[in-house]
Design a protein around this motif. Structure first.
Motif, mmCIF file in Angstrom:
data_model
loop_
_atom_site.group_PDB
_atom_site.id
_atom_site.type_symbol
_atom_site.label_atom_id
_atom_site.label_comp_id
_atom_site.label_asym_id
_atom_site.label_seq_id
_atom_site.Cartn_x
_atom_site.Cartn_y
_atom_site.Cartn_z
ATOM 1 N N LYS A 93 0.820 -1.219 0.000
ATOM 2 C CA LYS A 93 0.000 0.000 0.000
ATOM 3 C C LYS A 93 0.851 1.265 0.000
ATOM 4 O O LYS A 93 0.419 2.300 -0.496
ATOM 5 N N ASP B 151 2.042 1.335 -3.607
ATOM 6 C CA ASP B 151 0.991 0.932 -4.537
ATOM 7 C C ASP B 151 1.492 -0.090 -5.569
ATOM 8 O O ASP B 151 0.959 -0.197 -6.665
ATOM 9 N N ARG C 157 1.806 -3.661 -7.080
ATOM 10 C CA ARG C 157 0.891 -4.805 -7.071
ATOM 11 C C ARG C 157 1.568 -6.062 -7.578
ATOM 12 O O ARG C 157 2.269 -6.011 -8.588
ATOM 13 N N TRP D 82 0.065 -7.335 4.206
ATOM 14 C CA TRP D 82 -1.141 -7.446 3.389
ATOM 15 C C TRP D 82 -2.143 -8.342 4.101
ATOM 16 O O TRP D 82 -1.861 -9.512 4.338
#
Ligand SMILES: Nc1ncnc2c1ncn2[C@@H]1O[C@H](COP(=O)(O)OP(=O)(O)OP(=O)(O)O)[C@@H](O)[C@H]1O
Length: 516
Positions: free
Chosen positions: A122, A125, A127, A200
């Motif tokens: 996060k 950002d 992924r 996560w």
């Protein structure tokens, strides 16, 4: 041939002592580089709309059949709207039954992974899109993921959602960052690169460079018949390089085994390996756990409950080198007693009396005879006041037989095994001179590694100058150089002189050495 790879798990520090074997999924295609041959993920309407369809594009026939399928559906029905989340999930975690963490985790506290699940850092950002399972181990799961930012695959270790595992994983992160950043900034020393880490959904995720098969997989592919000597030498040299750096950093790996050495993508068609899994590692002098190392690769001092150092990794390394050559674990004991008995039988000798006197577990395995034990013929007439208990003595004490595993090769000494192992079809008498010399060098190399006395066992640097590693002519038993304490900076150490080669050592990693 019977599978001998069971029972290979690390003991692991309590409370996460292992109970199940690592699951090795087929991941031949996972070797780094396959993505390079596949079309890019971008530049295609389908893939842009749905990452689900990305995998399809790697297989030409399937790709043609499904090409532009979303657009085709849209043409047929303007109402059609492709929604990723409606796809049936392809679960990778077993069991996949939701139990904890709002239904995200299974009963083992593993995050339930499925194809196309996104793991997100996060903060940045960034992924990572889950594609397949690489391994399910003690600490969690390792998944092959697509890193959309770099357009490459990475391996993401998703740690179990439990405080003890989290704490140990934090240790892995901190030791590996230290090794990567301070001791091997240019990625030259065969230690896996950690790329990222982030929380996560209550799981710590650690991202690593994507590597290939592990050495156990490689041996299995070769029907457990062992590798050619040139590969044994190359891999040994590279693992030693990693061990030199680890020792320099004061880090004990604590779980060195073929499963934790992975093949790297070929650079200039040269084979290479890297050491992974610092999940059990610790700092020398700050050892906490006594139940460490995988049983087959467990050092005598750990078995006996004696204070340990980086020398335990050298014992495991010796077991690995022998296994690479013969194709089977050297001491595949079904119990600790069995492992120790095999060591004594195959290596000859036993741990020194002063170690046995001080070790916590000596009485589990040895009988004290009060004075020098007379005529201990089984051990080269070794004079010791201890001798290993017989199976009957263990049974009488524990009221049950000790577990004894199968012998996969003829019983006897290690040197005979190296020369007489059936797959190699070697016979000292009729071997060509060059091969005989190589085998003699290997036997001599192993002698310094599977040495019962941790103080006499060769350090990685000492071992690195052995002719088996340097490739120089083997002229007789190797005498290691005396070594000063390694300067724990990993760089800029001076070399007084460079005896016996060691030319392959990367610049700046040779601490001072001199001959006796
Ligand atoms: N960087 C990587 N690239 C490819 N595969 C990997 C990578 N890291 C781990 N793996 C695969 O996942 C398996 C488990 O990884 P790792 O040993 O780090 O996890 P673990 O939970 O500590 O496992 P174990 O309990 O067996 O020690 C490895 O044996 C390997 O097959």
């Amino acid at each position: 041939m019977e599978e001998t790879g069971r029972e290979r798990k690390a003991a692991g520090p309590p409370p996460w002592a292992p109970t199940k074997s690592t699951v090795f999924r087929s991941y031949a295609a996972a070797v780094v580089g396959d993505r390079a041959e596949a079309p890019s993920a971008r530049g295609n309407g389908v893939a842009a709309r749905s990452s689900n369809l990305r995998a399809v594009r790697k297989r030409p026939i399937v790709a043609r059949l499904t090409r532009d399928i979303v657009q085709t559906f849209e043409k047929c029905n303007p109402e059609f709207n492709y929604v990723d989340s409606l796809n049936p999930k392809h679960f990778l975690t077993t069991p996949a039954v939701p139990v904890h963490n709002d239904g995200l985790d299974n009963a083992n506290s593993d995050l339930i992974l499925y194809v196309n699940l996104e793991l997100v850092n996060k903060k940045s950002d960034r992924r990572y899109i889950v594609e397949e399972m690489l391994g399910q181990g003690t600490f969690g799961q390792v998944a092959k993921c697509w890193d959309a930012e770099t357009n490459s695959y990475v391996a993401v270790k998703v740690i179990k959602n439990q405080p003890a595992f989290y704490q140990q994983a934090i240790m892995e992160v901190s030791l590996l960052s230290m090794l990567n950043d301070k001791f091997d900034p240019d990625d030259q020393h065969h230690i896996v690169r950690m790329l990222d880490f982030f929380p996560w959904k209550n799981h710590l995720c650690i991202t690593f460079e994507m590597l290939g098969h592990n050495l156990y997989e490689l041996l299995k592919k070769n029907n457990l018949r062992g590798l050619q000597l040139q590969f044994v030498r190359t891999f040994s040299r590279q693992i030693l390089d990693a061990l030199i750096v680890m020792k320099g950093a004061g880090i004990i790996h604590c779980d060195l085994k073929p499963e934790n050495i992975l093949i790297t993508p070929k650079v200039n068609s040269a084979a290479g390996v890297k050491v992974i899994d610092f999940g059990s590692a610790c700092m020398e002098g700050k050892t906490i756990y006594s139940y460490i190392q995988s049983r087959y690769y467990r050092s005598p001092e750990v078995l006996l409950g004696y204070p340990y150092t980086t020398a335990i990794d050298m014992w495991s390394f010796g077991c690995i080198v022998a296994e690479l050559y013969i194709g089977l674990p050297l001491f595949p004991g079904a119990s600790e007693y069995d492992v120790l008995s095999r060591m004594i039988e195959m290596v000859g000798g036993q741990p020194p009396d002063d170690l046995l006197r001080e070790a916590k577990n000596t009485r589990k395995f040895f009988k004290h005879a009060g004075s020098i034990y007379p005529g201990n013929e089984a051990h080269d007439g070794l004079r010791s006041s201890y001798r290993i208990l017989t199976e009957d003595e263990v049974e009488a004490r524990d009221s049950k037989k000790p577990k004894i595993g199968k012998w996969y090769f003829p019983r006897g000494r290690l040197d005979r095994l190296i020369f007489s192992y059936p797959w190699k079809n070697l016979n000292e008498g009729n071997l060509p001179e060059a091969e005989k010399e190589d085998c003699l060098a290997l036997v001599d190399f192993l002698r310094g590694l599977v040495e019962f006395d941790p103080n006499k066992r060769w350090s990685p640097l000492q071992a690195s100058y052995h002719p088996f590693i340097t490739g120089e002519a083997f002229t007789g038993p190797y005498e290691p150089f005396r070594e000063t304490p390694v300067i724990p900076v990993g760089r800029a150490a001076t070399v007084d002189h460079n005896p016996g080669g060691g030319h392959w050592l990367a610049a700046g990693l040779s601490p001072q050495v001199w001959k006796h």
